[in-house]
Motif scaffolding. Sequence first.
Motif, PDB file in Angstrom:
ATOM      1  N   UNK A  15     -25.413  -3.042 -39.758  1.00 44.29           N
ATOM      2  CA  UNK A  15     -24.215  -3.778 -39.334  1.00 44.29           C
ATOM      3  C   UNK A  15     -23.305  -2.898 -38.483  1.00 44.29           C
ATOM      4  N   UNK A  16     -22.830  -3.485 -37.393  1.00 38.11           N
ATOM      5  CA  UNK A  16     -21.925  -2.746 -36.520  1.00 38.11           C
ATOM      6  C   UNK A  16     -20.580  -2.535 -37.222  1.00 38.11           C
ATOM      7  N   UNK A  17     -19.900  -1.476 -36.803  1.00 35.53           N
ATOM      8  CA  UNK A  17     -18.543  -1.213 -37.293  1.00 35.53           C
ATOM      9  C   UNK A  17     -17.719  -0.655 -36.135  1.00 35.53           C
ATOM     10  N   UNK A  18     -16.384  -0.643 -36.306  1.00 33.23           N
ATOM     11  CA  UNK A  18     -15.508  -0.234 -35.205  1.00 33.23           C
ATOM     12  C   UNK A  18     -15.874   1.146 -34.663  1.00 33.23           C
ATOM     13  N   UNK A  19     -16.314   2.061 -35.547  1.00 30.68           N
ATOM     14  CA  UNK A  19     -16.633   3.433 -35.110  1.00 30.68           C
ATOM     15  C   UNK A  19     -17.782   3.456 -34.096  1.00 30.68           C
ATOM     16  N   UNK A  20     -18.625   2.434 -34.116  1.00 35.57           N
ATOM     17  CA  UNK A  20     -19.740   2.400 -33.154  1.00 35.57           C
ATOM     18  C   UNK A  20     -19.262   2.190 -31.722  1.00 35.57           C
ATOM     19  N   UNK A  21     -17.993   1.803 -31.569  1.00 32.65           N
ATOM     20  CA  UNK A  21     -17.434   1.506 -30.245  1.00 32.65           C
ATOM     21  C   UNK A  21     -16.350   2.513 -29.855  1.00 32.65           C
ATOM     22  N   UNK A  22     -16.296   3.632 -30.572  1.00 31.84           N
ATOM     23  CA  UNK A  22     -15.169   4.565 -30.504  1.00 31.84           C
ATOM     24  C   UNK A  22     -15.634   5.989 -30.201  1.00 31.84           C
ATOM     25  N   UNK A  23     -14.785   6.710 -29.442  1.00 30.90           N
ATOM     26  CA  UNK A  23     -14.994   8.137 -29.192  1.00 30.90           C
ATOM     27  C   UNK A  23     -13.624   8.791 -29.101  1.00 30.90           C
ATOM     28  N   UNK A  24     -13.547  10.029 -29.505  1.00 30.50           N
ATOM     29  CA  UNK A  24     -12.264  10.723 -29.529  1.00 30.50           C
ATOM     30  C   UNK A  24     -12.363  12.041 -28.774  1.00 30.50           C
TER      31      UNK A  24
ATOM     32  N   UNK B 115     -11.241   6.686 -26.919  1.00 30.73           N
ATOM     33  CA  UNK B 115     -11.986   5.750 -26.068  1.00 30.73           C
ATOM     34  C   UNK B 115     -12.462   4.589 -26.941  1.00 30.73           C
ATOM     35  N   UNK B 116     -12.402   3.366 -26.396  1.00 27.96           N
ATOM     36  CA  UNK B 116     -12.892   2.209 -27.149  1.00 27.96           C
ATOM     37  C   UNK B 116     -13.577   1.239 -26.190  1.00 27.96           C
ATOM     38  N   UNK B 117     -14.559   0.506 -26.724  1.00 31.20           N
ATOM     39  CA  UNK B 117     -15.372  -0.413 -25.931  1.00 31.20           C
ATOM     40  C   UNK B 117     -15.105  -1.855 -26.346  1.00 31.20           C
ATOM     41  N   UNK B 118     -14.943  -2.744 -25.370  1.00 30.26           N
ATOM     42  CA  UNK B 118     -14.780  -4.178 -25.613  1.00 30.26           C
ATOM     43  C   UNK B 118     -15.963  -4.892 -24.968  1.00 30.26           C
TER      44      UNK B 118
END
Lengths: 172, 172, 172, 172, 172, 172
Positions: free
Chosen positions: C1-10, D97-100
């Motif tokens: 299952x996808x989660x917000x962290x999969x779309x995030x980088x810092x 960074x975030x992806x939509x």
Amino acid sequence: MAKAEDFFFSGLDKSGDTGNKLESNVTQVNVNQIPGLNTLGISLARLDFAPYGVNPPHTHPRGTEILTVLEGTLYVGFVTSNPNNQLFTKVLNKGDVFVFPQGLIHFQFNYGKTNAVAIAGLSSQNPGVITIANAVFGAKPPISDYVLAKAFQLDKKTVDWLQAQFWMDNNN
Amino acid sequence: MAKAEDFFFSGLDKSGDTGNKLESNVTQVNVNQIPGLNTLGISLARLDFAPYGVNPPHTHPRGTEILTVLEGTLYVGFVTSNPNNQLFTKVLNKGDVFVFPQGLIHFQFNYGKTNAVAIAGLSSQNPGVITIANAVFGAKPPISDYVLAKAFQLDKKTVDWLQAQFWMDNNN
Amino acid sequence: MAKAEDFFFSGLDKSGDTGNKLESNVTQVNVNQIPGLNTLGISLARLDFAPYGVNPPHTHPRGTEILTVLEGTLYVGFVTSNPNNQLFTKVLNKGDVFVFPQGLIHFQFNYGKTNAVAIAGLSSQNPGVITIANAVFGAKPPISDYVLAKAFQLDKKTVDWLQAQFWMDNNN
Amino acid sequence: MAKAEDFFFSGLDKSGDTGNKLESNVTQVNVNQIPGLNTLGISLARLDFAPYGVNPPHTHPRGTEILTVLEGTLYVGFVTSNPNNQLFTKVLNKGDVFVFPQGLIHFQFNYGKTNAVAIAGLSSQNPGVITIANAVFGAKPPISDYVLAKAFQLDKKTVDWLQAQFWMDNNN
Amino acid sequence: MAKAEDFFFSGLDKSGDTGNKLESNVTQVNVNQIPGLNTLGISLARLDFAPYGVNPPHTHPRGTEILTVLEGTLYVGFVTSNPNNQLFTKVLNKGDVFVFPQGLIHFQFNYGKTNAVAIAGLSSQNPGVITIANAVFGAKPPISDYVLAKAFQLDKKTVDWLQAQFWMDNNN
Amino acid sequence: MAKAEDFFFSGLDKSGDTGNKLESNVTQVNVNQIPGLNTLGISLARLDFAPYGVNPPHTHPRGTEILTVLEGTLYVGFVTSNPNNQLFTKVLNKGDVFVFPQGLIHFQFNYGKTNAVAIAGLSSQNPGVITIANAVFGAKPPISDYVLAKAFQLDKKTVDWLQAQFWMDNNN
């Protein structure tokens, strides 16, 4: 890990065996032979023809073909979609190039008294080949002879006879 | 209205002129030569090499190349992207096939004492060619010699000398 | 299952380390850093330059780049394909935007006396980077020095010297 | 003939005007501003937020967005498709960074007491923007209030009131 | 190995259950129902409407829809992107066809006193559905009511009330 | 400027004329009928069959078809590519759905004693139709009877007879 062999194939200088009813042979070099072609959208083929050999009407469901003649003389053509079904043909000699657009029915015929050889590029790593006669009359199991008789304006007996024939695939 | 000539090109049996510094020549057959290729995603090329001729490091920005040797012996290779920049090479004889994936730097070199000829398919009707040396040292107007000296670990004098050379395009 | 962290980088606010010969550094944020980018056709990068730092001639084999300057002044350019190899350049100040079309050789150079920073979007989740000098002179194993000498109009000794150098990859 | 200016845009350092009800502003840099982006599949945007400013729920019908925060703190999120309609959110600080993903409804909100600025890449030269409230309640001519009342579980009076409001487009 | 059942689905003649607040129901036939659709870029749907039933404003993030009415009368429309947000509508009777371009917000409404039925084709094997009200007011967890109040020009109390409602998904 | 009519077509409730040899008729609704479909990758068709009517073996060179039966009973099938040429068939009743993958030869046959009607979606705004018998035996000008005799294992006399027939296009 990839290695040079994943991008390599050997043997396209060998003439395919034309000792068959069609007197032609196609050697394909696509992602099945070269795994490194995966996703890269291209493949090659070599076409061999004995004198008067025919590469019968066929389509590539996923690719356009561009062919150049290395030896001999070919009479080639493709037919446009409905409603026009216009036939575009050319006699090709050594060094001539011809294009068969994606999905259109096309054929090549060795017009001359000597062997003919051509090399073709196709716009898919897995373009597919559908030999029309084989898919129509040689499908396994067979297509309903009622359907084929009506579609091809043949009597059922002729269809049944056609369906009983051996439909050779000249593609390797 | 389309006609058969829109899908036809003649002359790929003619050897390209290798009487140049690189001793190689590429004849392209793409949408500029065959208008019917428009949107069809494929083209061909013929490569000629005098003995020890080189088709220098280059890329196709919009296409993968698949090549087969018709005559002679070629030493070919491509380099993978950063960070590895791994060189994959093969010695190709008549009938051997090799793939140069889209956008990667690659070259071909006639290893042998006789002429070499190859035919290539490319996965675009307009794949483009960028000869690395020409684009880097022969750009018009020239790239800043400060940038090139720093990038190529050369002194400015050497860069200036390189930029003053004639950078032949062996593609027709 | 996808989660917000999969779309995030810092961490794209951190300056890359420019303490190297090129005095530049590129921080990539693509599908390797953000798994949720898979199939989505986009990525970002941050470019840092010390004064007079150079991001050397390179290509992205699978993507177009669009860059905007956040700090400092950059002299940038790209070279068109053969046969023209035309150089298109601009001096970019804060807020200026420039496009480097897919597969073309391009560079950026910090023209000014202060650090420069830029952010770039690239039209692939995995655009790839090929630093030209590294791929040509730093390939592992090395490309034949005969080929490179002929291609770059250099003597073999210079090629050998270039191939013996360390070719830094300024991309992280 | 192309020229460098076809690939250039100036002014992305300028803060967009946030003196509006949403207290946010988006500056787009796509093929309408940079003709050289045609067919290249990428564009940029700058997002400005006054404190507590909101870039309201919207979609890009033809593109994925990847955003990085230059200043301030944003609370961002997107909602997955039916049937789950799961909300994925993150608080983003400088350098995050975030992806939509393409076509999903998303928003950004300046969580903090200072202005916030972000830069975004989009995976199309013409991604489009659909501000949900504007398209639903501000369509011209208006959508049937019966349909909207039933769809949004509102009484017709509320729908009529909403349709009478001014629906600002914060995109330039 | 593939078999005929991989390309088959049964039951699209069955009326979906319209006994719900929206008085409409959508039955999808995509790659989730027919595994053989994988990579083939198309799917179908059946839409049922009780009298005055509404298929509320929604988008398909990955597909265009083309619909034809089998029974009854539908009032349908879509809204273009910012900045125009122009509403295009038609009253559709039996045999009428209408197109809803990819990613645009659209709706259908049974204008008549009898049930209505439509069949739609969608340009993806997995087009997705986003019911706007559900994604905005029924996201799980909820979107910040501050954000929604500001975006939709509603007071927080109304937003909270909306977020407390049940948002039915009329898609199966 | 676009208008609602650009996305609209009327008349798909009308039965096509099946008073022909094939006793079938196909009404196409693609970009030729609906200009707003341009670039949107989808179209519709209606298929009518008198009892025992046949939609003869054909391909769509640029699209996959997904069909649902509205009335009657159809026996349908497609044939896979070489070398297997496997026939996949189903008897379809009202509400059944079947997929014909891009470029493969397929047919539909009204198995029952009443009229049959089906609606199909196709994954292109311009999928094209190639009726196999028409393109092979009805091409204008005709394909060489030598080629066809050899390809279809028929004697030339039969081929000549077939080429002299009228090959009706049941697509409108």
